[in-house]
Write a protein that holds these residues in place. Structure first.
Motif, PDB file in Angstrom:
ATOM      1  N   SER A   1       6.356  -2.735   6.816  1.00 48.48           N
ATOM      2  CA  SER A   1       6.200  -3.688   5.709  1.00 48.48           C
ATOM      3  C   SER A   1       7.178  -3.384   4.586  1.00 48.48           C
ATOM      4  O   SER A   1       7.686  -4.296   3.923  1.00 48.48           O
ATOM      5  CB  SER A   1       4.763  -3.657   5.192  1.00 48.48           C
ATOM      6  OG  SER A   1       4.390  -2.339   4.823  1.00 48.48           O
TER       7      SER A   1
ATOM      8  N   TYR B   1       0.437  -6.582   3.499  1.00 43.48           N
ATOM      9  CA  TYR B   1       0.617  -6.384   2.059  1.00 43.48           C
ATOM     10  C   TYR B   1      -0.714  -6.595   1.356  1.00 43.48           C
ATOM     11  O   TYR B   1      -1.510  -7.464   1.744  1.00 43.48           O
ATOM     12  CB  TYR B   1       1.682  -7.352   1.513  1.00 43.48           C
ATOM     13  CG  TYR B   1       3.026  -7.181   2.185  1.00 43.48           C
ATOM     14  CD1 TYR B   1       3.969  -6.300   1.691  1.00 43.48           C
ATOM     15  CD2 TYR B   1       3.329  -7.886   3.347  1.00 43.48           C
ATOM     16  CE1 TYR B   1       5.194  -6.123   2.323  1.00 43.48           C
ATOM     17  CE2 TYR B   1       4.550  -7.723   3.987  1.00 43.48           C
ATOM     18  CZ  TYR B   1       5.474  -6.838   3.474  1.00 43.48           C
ATOM     19  OH  TYR B   1       6.678  -6.669   4.118  1.00 43.48           O
TER      20      TYR B   1
ATOM     21  N   ARG C   1       4.394  -7.966  -3.325  1.00 43.46           N
ATOM     22  CA  ARG C   1       3.127  -7.249  -3.395  1.00 43.46           C
ATOM     23  C   ARG C   1       3.277  -5.887  -2.727  1.00 43.46           C
ATOM     24  O   ARG C   1       4.224  -5.657  -1.975  1.00 43.46           O
ATOM     25  CB  ARG C   1       2.016  -8.050  -2.719  1.00 43.46           C
ATOM     26  CG  ARG C   1       1.837  -9.437  -3.314  1.00 43.46           C
ATOM     27  CD  ARG C   1       0.702 -10.181  -2.644  1.00 43.46           C
ATOM     28  NE  ARG C   1       0.975 -11.608  -2.571  1.00 43.46           N
ATOM     29  CZ  ARG C   1       0.307 -12.456  -1.791  1.00 43.46           C
ATOM     30  NH1 ARG C   1      -0.659 -11.995  -1.011  1.00 43.46           N
ATOM     31  NH2 ARG C   1       0.620 -13.729  -1.780  1.00 43.46           N
ATOM     32  N   ARG C   2       2.338  -5.041  -2.995  1.00 41.26           N
ATOM     33  CA  ARG C   2       2.437  -3.662  -2.506  1.00 41.26           C
ATOM     34  C   ARG C   2       2.345  -3.614  -0.988  1.00 41.26           C
ATOM     35  O   ARG C   2       1.374  -4.081  -0.397  1.00 41.26           O
ATOM     36  CB  ARG C   2       1.330  -2.807  -3.119  1.00 41.26           C
ATOM     37  CG  ARG C   2       1.449  -1.321  -2.805  1.00 41.26           C
ATOM     38  CD  ARG C   2       0.482  -0.514  -3.646  1.00 41.26           C
ATOM     39  NE  ARG C   2      -0.892  -0.870  -3.353  1.00 41.26           N
ATOM     40  CZ  ARG C   2      -1.608  -0.333  -2.360  1.00 41.26           C
ATOM     41  NH1 ARG C   2      -1.059   0.586  -1.572  1.00 41.26           N
ATOM     42  NH2 ARG C   2      -2.857  -0.687  -2.168  1.00 41.26           N
ATOM     43  N   PRO C   3       3.362  -3.050  -0.318  1.00 41.58           N
ATOM     44  CA  PRO C   3       3.327  -2.953   1.147  1.00 41.58           C
ATOM     45  C   PRO C   3       2.315  -1.909   1.609  1.00 41.58           C
ATOM     46  O   PRO C   3       2.160  -0.859   0.981  1.00 41.58           O
ATOM     47  CB  PRO C   3       4.757  -2.533   1.504  1.00 41.58           C
ATOM     48  CG  PRO C   3       5.286  -1.864   0.290  1.00 41.58           C
ATOM     49  CD  PRO C   3       4.621  -2.526  -0.881  1.00 41.58           C
TER      50      PRO C   3
ATOM     51  N   GLN D   1      10.174  -5.848   3.204  1.00 41.64           N
ATOM     52  CA  GLN D   1      10.252  -6.206   1.785  1.00 41.64           C
ATOM     53  C   GLN D   1      11.620  -5.882   1.210  1.00 41.64           C
ATOM     54  O   GLN D   1      12.172  -6.654   0.423  1.00 41.64           O
ATOM     55  CB  GLN D   1       9.176  -5.489   0.986  1.00 41.64           C
ATOM     56  CG  GLN D   1       9.061  -5.952  -0.466  1.00 41.64           C
ATOM     57  CD  GLN D   1       7.850  -5.346  -1.147  1.00 41.64           C
ATOM     58  OE1 GLN D   1       7.869  -4.192  -1.544  1.00 41.64           O
ATOM     59  NE2 GLN D   1       6.792  -6.140  -1.281  1.00 41.64           N
TER      60      GLN D   1
END
Length: 308
Positions: free
Chosen positions: A107, A212, A203-205, A111
């Motif tokens: 992820s 996410y 968004r935070r992976p 990103q």
């Protein structure tokens, strides 16, 4: 405050202002600080005190003092070494791919991929255009020219959408993915699918798979993404988020793309602003050096260590 009082204190200010560590500002930074003070007056609806207006003789003394101070700072060597964000060249980009910093294997890598190509393909700015990105600003499709990523821009530094910008238009860029081996539309599709096609784009992976969380990436995290990408790939240089926009302009310039088309892609409205992005990089400087000082087979008289 009268014009005489402002004229006096502005003179004292440009002569005495220092950084927090006590060192002096470079001349260009000093000028920008003065411009910031002028902007503050305008924000306070004080429009009859333009101390940078050469036609306003009330501030003639201040302007002479500012001019002399900037020349003095330059004579001291301040501002002669400009540290700017480096563009990411084609070979650098391939190295990032080869080091598996980009890709769909995690992820975080995915990103990194969409962040970099948001900068390169759509000329997004260092931070302000990234922080407010939403998933619905991207359309993925296919027509007779092939797969494409369609980006719909919103407000930005150069386009606010108010009365002054009524004749302007937001970014509306369709990028065709012509690289059959590495179709960027597939990467964007995988990323937006993982986000659920809704909400904030960054968004935070999560560690497991291409997933996410609902937590939006913080300001400092977004500002440091380009540094993370280049550091993980082992690139050497001054790489910041602004490198992405510079990469877009530099590669278009090197390919001979018309300035008007470059302006449309990166979002600038003036040719002078675009020219700032056309500064020579190391590859161009090497080519010019070869013309002015053709390489010889004999060794140099002095040994100079070259750092990778």
């Amino acid at each position: 405050m009268t014009s005489e009082t402002l004229n006096y204190w502005m003179q004292r200010f440009v002569l005495e202002v220092r950084k927090q560590d006590g060192s002096e500002y470079p001349p260009r930074s000093l000028y920008y600080i003065v411009c910031g003070l002028l902007r503050y007056l305008r924000d306070e609806n004080i429009h009859n005190m333009n101390f940078l207006d050469e036609k306003d003789h009330r501030f003639a003394v201040f302007q002479r003092v500012l001019d002399a101070r900037m020349k003095e700072l330059l004579s001291k060597g301040l501002g002669t070494k400009v540290r700017q964000a480096d563009p990411i060249l084609q070979e650098d980009e391939e190295k990032i791919w080869s080091q598996k910093v980009f890709g769909m294997h995690s992820s975080k890598a995915l990103q990194y991929t969409v962040f970099f190509y948001n900068c390169k393909l759509f000329g997004l700015r260092a931070y302000d255009e990234h922080k407010s990105l939403e998933c619905d600003q991207f359309d993925l499709g296919c027509d007779d020219r092939g797969k494409y990523i369609h980006f719909h821009g919103r407000s930005s530094k150069t386009y606010k959408g108010g009365l002054r910008h009524i004749q302007l238009q937001n970014k509306d860029i369709k990028h065709y993915c012509l690289n059959a081996e590495r179709c960027l539309a597939d990467f964007y599709l995988a990323y937006i699918d993982a986000l659920g096609h809704r909400g904030p784009f960054y968004r935070r992976p999560l560690a497991s798979g291409i997933k996410y969380s609902e937590q939006v990436l913080g300001i400092n995290k977004i500002k440091g993404l380009m540094k993370e990408i280049t550091r993980n790939a082992g690139l050497v240089g001054n790489f910041t988020n602004h490198s992405g926009k510079r990469t877009c302009a530099t590669q278009l310039y090197q390919a001979g793309v018309d300035e008007q088309d470059i302006m449309s892609r990166i979002g600038h409205r003036s040719e002078s602003a675009v020219k700032k992005y056309k500064r020579t990089n190391s590859v161009l400087q090497e080519s010019v050096s070869k013309v002015l000082d053709p390489p010889k087979k004999t060794k140099c008289l002095h040994s100079v260590q070259c750092h990778a």
